[in-house]
Design a protein around this motif. Structure first.
Motif, PDB file in Angstrom:
ATOM      1  N   SER A 197      -9.746  39.464 -48.800  1.00 24.18           N
ATOM      2  CA  SER A 197      -9.086  38.328 -49.447  1.00 24.18           C
ATOM      3  C   SER A 197      -8.706  37.288 -48.401  1.00 24.18           C
ATOM      4  O   SER A 197      -8.233  37.628 -47.312  1.00 24.18           O
ATOM      5  CB  SER A 197      -7.813  38.780 -50.173  1.00 24.18           C
ATOM      6  OG  SER A 197      -8.117  39.654 -51.226  1.00 24.18           O
ATOM      7  N   ARG A 198      -8.908  36.043 -48.757  1.00 27.64           N
ATOM      8  CA  ARG A 198      -8.399  34.940 -47.939  1.00 27.64           C
ATOM      9  C   ARG A 198      -7.087  34.491 -48.572  1.00 27.64           C
ATOM     10  O   ARG A 198      -7.041  34.091 -49.730  1.00 27.64           O
ATOM     11  CB  ARG A 198      -9.385  33.771 -47.902  1.00 27.64           C
ATOM     12  CG  ARG A 198      -8.990  32.658 -46.929  1.00 27.64           C
ATOM     13  CD  ARG A 198      -9.952  31.486 -47.018  1.00 27.64           C
ATOM     14  NE  ARG A 198      -9.745  30.512 -45.951  1.00 27.64           N
ATOM     15  CZ  ARG A 198      -8.820  29.546 -45.955  1.00 27.64           C
ATOM     16  NH1 ARG A 198      -7.980  29.449 -46.983  1.00 27.64           N
ATOM     17  NH2 ARG A 198      -8.718  28.702 -44.938  1.00 27.64           N
ATOM     18  N   VAL A 199      -6.009  34.598 -47.806  1.00 27.86           N
ATOM     19  CA  VAL A 199      -4.675  34.293 -48.315  1.00 27.86           C
ATOM     20  C   VAL A 199      -4.147  33.046 -47.612  1.00 27.86           C
ATOM     21  O   VAL A 199      -4.033  33.020 -46.380  1.00 27.86           O
ATOM     22  CB  VAL A 199      -3.706  35.474 -48.075  1.00 27.86           C
ATOM     23  CG1 VAL A 199      -2.316  35.136 -48.596  1.00 27.86           C
ATOM     24  CG2 VAL A 199      -4.241  36.742 -48.732  1.00 27.86           C
ATOM     25  N   SER A 200      -3.846  32.025 -48.377  1.00 27.76           N
ATOM     26  CA  SER A 200      -3.269  30.807 -47.804  1.00 27.76           C
ATOM     27  C   SER A 200      -1.866  31.087 -47.285  1.00 27.76           C
ATOM     28  O   SER A 200      -1.077  31.788 -47.934  1.00 27.76           O
ATOM     29  CB  SER A 200      -3.216  29.701 -48.855  1.00 27.76           C
ATOM     30  OG  SER A 200      -2.524  28.570 -48.343  1.00 27.76           O
ATOM     31  N   LEU A 201      -1.560  30.555 -46.126  1.00 26.32           N
ATOM     32  CA  LEU A 201      -0.217  30.671 -45.555  1.00 26.32           C
ATOM     33  C   LEU A 201       0.426  29.291 -45.393  1.00 26.32           C
ATOM     34  O   LEU A 201       1.248  29.074 -44.493  1.00 26.32           O
ATOM     35  CB  LEU A 201      -0.272  31.381 -44.197  1.00 26.32           C
ATOM     36  CG  LEU A 201      -0.716  32.849 -44.214  1.00 26.32           C
ATOM     37  CD1 LEU A 201      -0.782  33.400 -42.809  1.00 26.32           C
ATOM     38  CD2 LEU A 201       0.211  33.700 -45.081  1.00 26.32           C
TER      39      LEU A 201
END
Length: 310
Positions: free
Chosen positions: A40-44
Protein backbone atom coordinates in the motif's frame (compact mmCIF):
# COMPACT_ATOMS: atom_id res chain seq x y z
CA UNK A 1 -5.65 8.95 10.09
CA UNK A 2 -3.50 7.85 12.99
CA UNK A 3 -0.08 6.38 12.24
CA UNK A 4 1.23 3.48 14.33
CA UNK A 5 5.01 3.51 14.57
CA UNK A 6 4.96 0.67 15.37
CA UNK A 7 3.59 -2.50 16.94
CA UNK A 8 5.70 -4.50 14.46
CA UNK A 9 9.15 -3.09 15.21
CA UNK A 10 10.94 -0.42 17.23
CA UNK A 11 11.01 2.53 14.83
CA UNK A 12 12.30 5.08 17.39
CA UNK A 13 15.24 2.83 18.30
CA UNK A 14 16.34 1.69 14.83
CA UNK A 15 14.47 3.52 12.07
CA UNK A 16 13.67 7.04 13.24
CA UNK A 17 15.71 8.69 10.48
CA UNK A 18 13.76 6.61 7.96
CA UNK A 19 10.50 7.86 9.44
CA UNK A 20 11.68 11.46 9.20
CA UNK A 21 12.53 10.87 5.53
CA UNK A 22 9.05 9.46 4.95
CA UNK A 23 7.43 12.45 6.62
CA UNK A 24 9.54 14.76 4.46
CA UNK A 25 8.57 12.86 1.30
CA UNK A 26 4.95 12.72 2.55
CA UNK A 27 4.31 9.06 1.73
CA UNK A 28 5.30 5.58 2.82
CA UNK A 29 4.96 2.09 1.34
CA UNK A 30 3.75 -0.71 3.60
CA UNK A 31 3.65 -4.43 2.90
CA UNK A 32 0.57 -6.35 3.98
CA UNK A 33 1.93 -8.75 6.63
CA UNK A 34 -0.68 -11.33 5.60
CA UNK A 35 0.18 -11.07 1.89
CA UNK A 36 3.70 -9.84 1.23
CA UNK A 37 3.01 -9.10 -2.44
CA UNK A 38 0.36 -6.54 -1.57
CA UNK A 39 1.92 -3.12 -0.99
CA UNK A 40 0.00 0.00 0.00
CA UNK A 41 1.09 3.54 -0.72
CA UNK A 42 0.01 5.65 2.25
CA UNK A 43 -0.01 9.44 2.00
CA UNK A 44 1.65 11.20 4.92
CA UNK A 45 0.53 14.70 4.03
CA UNK A 46 0.42 16.66 7.31
CA UNK A 47 -3.24 17.54 6.87
CA UNK A 48 -4.09 13.82 6.82
CA UNK A 49 -1.97 12.74 9.82
CA UNK A 50 -4.06 13.29 12.94
CA UNK A 51 -1.45 11.75 15.20
CA UNK A 52 1.50 9.40 15.50
CA UNK A 53 1.74 6.74 18.21
CA UNK A 54 5.25 5.48 18.91
CA UNK A 55 6.06 2.16 20.60
CA UNK A 56 9.64 1.77 21.82
CA UNK A 57 11.93 0.15 24.35
CA UNK A 58 14.74 2.58 23.56
CA UNK A 59 13.70 5.93 22.04
CA UNK A 60 17.06 7.52 22.88
CA UNK A 61 17.84 8.17 19.16
CA UNK A 62 14.89 10.56 18.87
CA UNK A 63 15.95 12.91 21.67
CA UNK A 64 18.10 15.17 19.52
CA UNK A 65 15.63 15.15 16.62
CA UNK A 66 12.28 15.87 18.26
CA UNK A 67 12.12 19.31 16.65
CA UNK A 68 11.61 17.56 13.34
CA UNK A 69 8.24 16.33 14.63
CA UNK A 70 7.03 19.89 15.18
CA UNK A 71 3.60 20.28 13.61
CA UNK A 72 2.60 16.67 14.36
CA UNK A 73 0.60 15.43 17.33
CA UNK A 74 2.25 12.37 18.89
CA UNK A 75 2.99 10.43 22.03
CA UNK A 76 5.24 7.57 23.07
CA UNK A 77 4.48 4.17 24.55
CA UNK A 78 7.76 3.44 26.35
CA UNK A 79 8.11 -0.21 27.42
CA UNK A 80 10.33 -0.34 30.49
CA UNK A 81 10.66 -3.64 32.32
CA UNK A 82 13.25 -4.90 34.78
CA UNK A 83 14.15 -8.11 32.97
CA UNK A 84 17.77 -9.07 32.43
CA UNK A 85 19.46 -10.06 29.17
CA UNK A 86 18.07 -13.61 29.43
CA UNK A 87 14.71 -12.11 28.45
CA UNK A 88 15.55 -8.79 26.74
CA UNK A 89 18.89 -9.55 25.14
CA UNK A 90 20.09 -6.39 23.44
CA UNK A 91 18.73 -3.39 25.31
CA UNK A 92 20.80 -0.66 26.94
CA UNK A 93 21.19 -0.91 30.70
CA UNK A 94 18.18 -0.24 32.87
CA UNK A 95 19.83 2.92 34.18
CA UNK A 96 20.35 4.21 30.64
CA UNK A 97 16.73 3.57 29.77
CA UNK A 98 15.51 5.26 32.94
CA UNK A 99 17.63 8.25 32.00
CA UNK A 100 16.18 8.25 28.47
CA UNK A 101 12.65 8.09 29.90
CA UNK A 102 13.26 11.11 32.09
CA UNK A 103 14.88 13.12 29.31
CA UNK A 104 12.06 12.31 26.88
CA UNK A 105 9.39 13.30 29.40
CA UNK A 106 11.22 16.54 30.12
CA UNK A 107 11.37 17.29 26.39
CA UNK A 108 7.79 16.47 25.37
CA UNK A 109 5.80 16.46 28.62
CA UNK A 110 4.65 13.71 30.97
CA UNK A 111 1.32 13.16 29.18
CA UNK A 112 3.16 12.25 25.98
CA UNK A 113 5.19 9.43 27.56
CA UNK A 114 3.19 6.42 28.73
CA UNK A 115 4.99 3.73 30.69
CA UNK A 116 4.35 0.16 29.60
CA UNK A 117 5.24 -2.62 32.04
CA UNK A 118 4.65 -5.57 29.76
CA UNK A 119 4.47 -8.37 29.09
CA UNK A 120 4.37 -9.77 32.61
CA UNK A 121 5.75 -13.31 32.52
CA UNK A 122 6.72 -15.80 35.18
CA UNK A 123 9.45 -18.39 35.74
CA UNK A 124 11.64 -19.42 38.66
CA UNK A 125 13.59 -16.15 38.50
CA UNK A 126 10.81 -13.72 37.59
CA UNK A 127 8.20 -14.70 40.15
CA UNK A 128 5.42 -12.72 41.79
CA UNK A 129 7.72 -11.27 44.43
CA UNK A 130 10.15 -10.14 41.74
CA UNK A 131 7.48 -8.29 39.80
CA UNK A 132 6.05 -6.61 42.88
CA UNK A 133 9.49 -5.31 43.84
CA UNK A 134 10.51 -4.41 40.27
CA UNK A 135 7.30 -2.51 39.60
CA UNK A 136 7.64 -0.56 42.85
CA UNK A 137 11.27 0.31 42.05
CA UNK A 138 10.45 1.51 38.55
CA UNK A 139 7.37 3.44 39.68
CA UNK A 140 9.46 5.29 42.22
CA UNK A 141 12.11 6.13 39.62
CA UNK A 142 9.56 7.24 37.02
CA UNK A 143 7.43 9.32 39.39
CA UNK A 144 7.01 12.76 37.88
CA UNK A 145 7.99 11.59 34.39
CA UNK A 146 4.71 9.95 33.39
CA UNK A 147 1.05 10.00 34.31
CA UNK A 148 -0.03 6.52 33.24
CA UNK A 149 1.20 2.93 33.28
CA UNK A 150 -0.18 0.23 31.00
CA UNK A 151 0.31 -3.40 31.97
CA UNK A 152 -0.31 -6.63 30.11
CA UNK A 153 0.23 -10.30 30.73
CA UNK A 154 2.14 -12.67 28.47
CA UNK A 155 0.34 -14.10 25.45
CA UNK A 156 1.76 -17.41 24.21
CA UNK A 157 1.81 -17.16 20.43
CA UNK A 158 2.76 -20.38 18.56
CA UNK A 159 5.85 -18.79 17.00
CA UNK A 160 7.39 -18.01 20.43
CA UNK A 161 6.49 -21.16 22.35
CA UNK A 162 9.90 -22.79 21.84
CA UNK A 163 11.65 -19.67 23.10
CA UNK A 164 9.40 -19.55 26.14
CA UNK A 165 9.88 -23.23 26.91
CA UNK A 166 13.66 -22.85 26.80
CA UNK A 167 13.47 -20.45 29.75
CA UNK A 168 10.50 -22.19 31.40
CA UNK A 169 8.44 -19.04 30.93
CA UNK A 170 4.69 -19.07 31.46
CA UNK A 171 1.90 -16.49 31.70
CA UNK A 172 0.40 -15.71 35.12
CA UNK A 173 -2.81 -17.48 36.03
CA UNK A 174 -5.97 -15.43 36.61
CA UNK A 175 -5.36 -15.56 40.36
CA UNK A 176 -1.76 -14.46 39.91
CA UNK A 177 -2.83 -11.65 37.59
CA UNK A 178 -5.23 -10.35 40.23
CA UNK A 179 -2.62 -10.63 42.98
CA UNK A 180 -0.06 -8.68 40.98
CA UNK A 181 -2.61 -6.12 39.83
CA UNK A 182 -3.70 -5.52 43.42
CA UNK A 183 -0.17 -4.76 44.54
CA UNK A 184 0.53 -2.68 41.44
CA UNK A 185 -2.60 -0.62 42.15
CA UNK A 186 -1.35 0.20 45.64
CA UNK A 187 2.03 1.22 44.22
CA UNK A 188 0.47 3.24 41.40
CA UNK A 189 -1.68 5.19 43.85
CA UNK A 190 1.39 5.98 45.94
CA UNK A 191 3.08 7.58 42.94
CA UNK A 192 -0.03 9.20 41.41
CA UNK A 193 -0.07 6.89 38.38
CA UNK A 194 -3.17 5.87 36.46
CA UNK A 195 -3.11 2.13 35.81
CA UNK A 196 -4.69 0.31 32.86
CA UNK A 197 -4.47 -3.07 31.14
CA UNK A 198 -3.70 -3.64 27.46
CA UNK A 199 -5.91 -6.09 25.54
CA UNK A 200 -6.84 -8.09 28.64
CA UNK A 201 -10.23 -9.68 29.33
CA UNK A 202 -9.73 -9.72 33.10
CA UNK A 203 -11.83 -7.11 34.91
CA UNK A 204 -9.90 -5.13 37.50
CA UNK A 205 -12.12 -2.07 37.89
CA UNK A 206 -12.61 -2.87 41.59
CA UNK A 207 -8.86 -2.26 41.96
CA UNK A 208 -9.04 1.05 40.13
CA UNK A 209 -7.53 -0.40 36.95
CA UNK A 210 -9.21 0.41 33.63
CA UNK A 211 -8.88 -1.01 30.12
CA UNK A 212 -6.40 0.96 28.00
CA UNK A 213 -6.75 2.32 24.50
CA UNK A 214 -3.11 2.33 23.45
CA UNK A 215 -4.06 4.09 20.23
CA UNK A 216 -6.10 6.69 22.06
CA UNK A 217 -8.16 9.22 20.10
CA UNK A 218 -9.08 11.08 23.28
CA UNK A 219 -5.42 11.55 24.22
CA UNK A 220 -4.55 12.77 20.74
CA UNK A 221 -7.44 15.23 20.95
CA UNK A 222 -6.14 16.59 24.27
CA UNK A 223 -2.67 16.91 22.81
CA UNK A 224 -3.90 19.08 20.00
CA UNK A 225 -5.65 17.18 17.21
CA UNK A 226 -9.15 18.20 18.16
CA UNK A 227 -11.99 15.69 18.48
CA UNK A 228 -11.39 12.64 16.30
CA UNK A 229 -14.23 10.52 14.94
CA UNK A 230 -12.29 7.28 15.16
CA UNK A 231 -13.87 3.82 15.29
CA UNK A 232 -12.53 0.79 17.13
CA UNK A 233 -9.75 -0.97 15.23
CA UNK A 234 -11.46 -4.04 13.77
CA UNK A 235 -8.10 -5.63 12.93
CA UNK A 236 -7.15 -6.03 16.59
CA UNK A 237 -8.34 -8.56 19.15
CA UNK A 238 -11.77 -8.08 20.69
CA UNK A 239 -10.17 -7.19 24.04
CA UNK A 240 -8.16 -4.39 22.42
CA UNK A 241 -9.48 -0.89 23.05
CA UNK A 242 -7.48 0.83 20.31
CA UNK A 243 -9.06 2.98 17.64
CA UNK A 244 -8.25 2.55 13.96
CA UNK A 245 -4.72 3.31 12.82
CA UNK A 246 -2.27 2.43 10.05
CA UNK A 247 0.87 0.63 11.16
CA UNK A 248 3.86 1.50 8.98
CA UNK A 249 6.33 -0.97 10.52
CA UNK A 250 7.52 -4.38 9.33
CA UNK A 251 7.84 -7.66 11.18
CA UNK A 252 11.23 -9.33 11.69
CA UNK A 253 13.16 -6.06 11.78
CA UNK A 254 13.70 -5.39 15.51
CA UNK A 255 17.11 -6.26 16.94
CA UNK A 256 16.27 -6.09 20.67
CA UNK A 257 16.15 -9.90 20.88
CA UNK A 258 13.31 -10.17 23.42
CA UNK A 259 12.35 -13.80 23.99
CA UNK A 260 8.63 -13.00 24.32
CA UNK A 261 8.33 -10.95 21.11
CA UNK A 262 5.50 -11.95 18.76
CA UNK A 263 6.84 -9.72 15.96
CA UNK A 264 10.01 -11.73 15.27
CA UNK A 265 10.66 -15.31 14.21
CA UNK A 266 14.42 -15.75 14.54
CA UNK A 267 17.48 -13.56 14.98
CA UNK A 268 19.23 -14.79 11.77
CA UNK A 269 16.16 -13.80 9.77
CA UNK A 270 16.01 -10.42 11.49
CA UNK A 271 19.68 -9.71 10.79
CA UNK A 272 19.19 -10.69 7.15
CA UNK A 273 16.18 -8.40 6.77
CA UNK A 274 17.80 -5.54 8.66
CA UNK A 275 20.71 -5.68 6.22
CA UNK A 276 18.27 -4.52 3.51
CA UNK A 277 17.57 -1.28 5.36
CA UNK A 278 17.90 1.89 3.31
CA UNK A 279 17.05 5.11 5.10
CA UNK A 280 15.82 6.65 1.84
CA UNK A 281 13.66 3.71 0.72
CA UNK A 282 9.87 4.08 0.92
CA UNK A 283 9.59 0.47 2.19
CA UNK A 284 11.13 -0.47 5.54
CA UNK A 285 13.88 -3.07 5.11
CA UNK A 286 12.57 -3.98 1.69
CA UNK A 287 12.32 -2.77 -1.89
CA UNK A 288 9.52 -2.86 -4.39
CA UNK A 289 9.64 -5.90 -6.69
CA UNK A 290 8.17 -6.41 -10.17
CA UNK A 291 5.71 -8.99 -8.85
CA UNK A 292 4.41 -6.71 -6.10
CA UNK A 293 0.92 -5.25 -6.45
CA UNK A 294 1.00 -1.58 -5.47
CA UNK A 295 -2.23 0.19 -4.57
CA UNK A 296 -3.02 3.64 -3.19
CA UNK A 297 -4.60 3.36 0.23
CA UNK A 298 -7.57 5.64 0.76
CA UNK A 299 -6.88 7.75 3.84
CA UNK A 300 -8.58 10.74 5.40
CA UNK A 301 -8.40 12.95 8.45
CA UNK A 302 -10.39 11.74 11.44
CA UNK A 303 -10.76 15.28 12.69
CA UNK A 304 -14.43 15.89 13.32
CA UNK A 305 -16.00 17.68 10.36
CA UNK A 306 -12.92 17.41 8.16
CA UNK A 307 -13.29 14.01 6.48
CA UNK A 308 -14.90 15.43 3.38
CA UNK A 309 -11.93 17.72 2.67
CA UNK A 310 -9.42 15.05 1.59
Amino acid sequence: MIIGASRRTDIPAYYFDWLLERLKEQFVLVRNPMNQRQVSRVSLKPELVDGIVFWSKNPEPVLKKLKQLDGYVYYFQFTLNAYDTDIEAALPSLQQRLDTFGRLAEAVGTERVLWRYDPILLNSRYDLAYHKEAFAHLAERLAGSTEKCIISFLDCYPKINKRLAASQIRPPSAAEQRELAGQFAVTAQKYALKLATCAESIELADLGISHASCVDAALLARLGSGRLTAAKDKNQRSECGCVESIDIGAYDTCLHGCSYCYANHSMPGIVKKHALFNVHAPLLCSSLQAEDKLTERKVYSLLAGQQELF
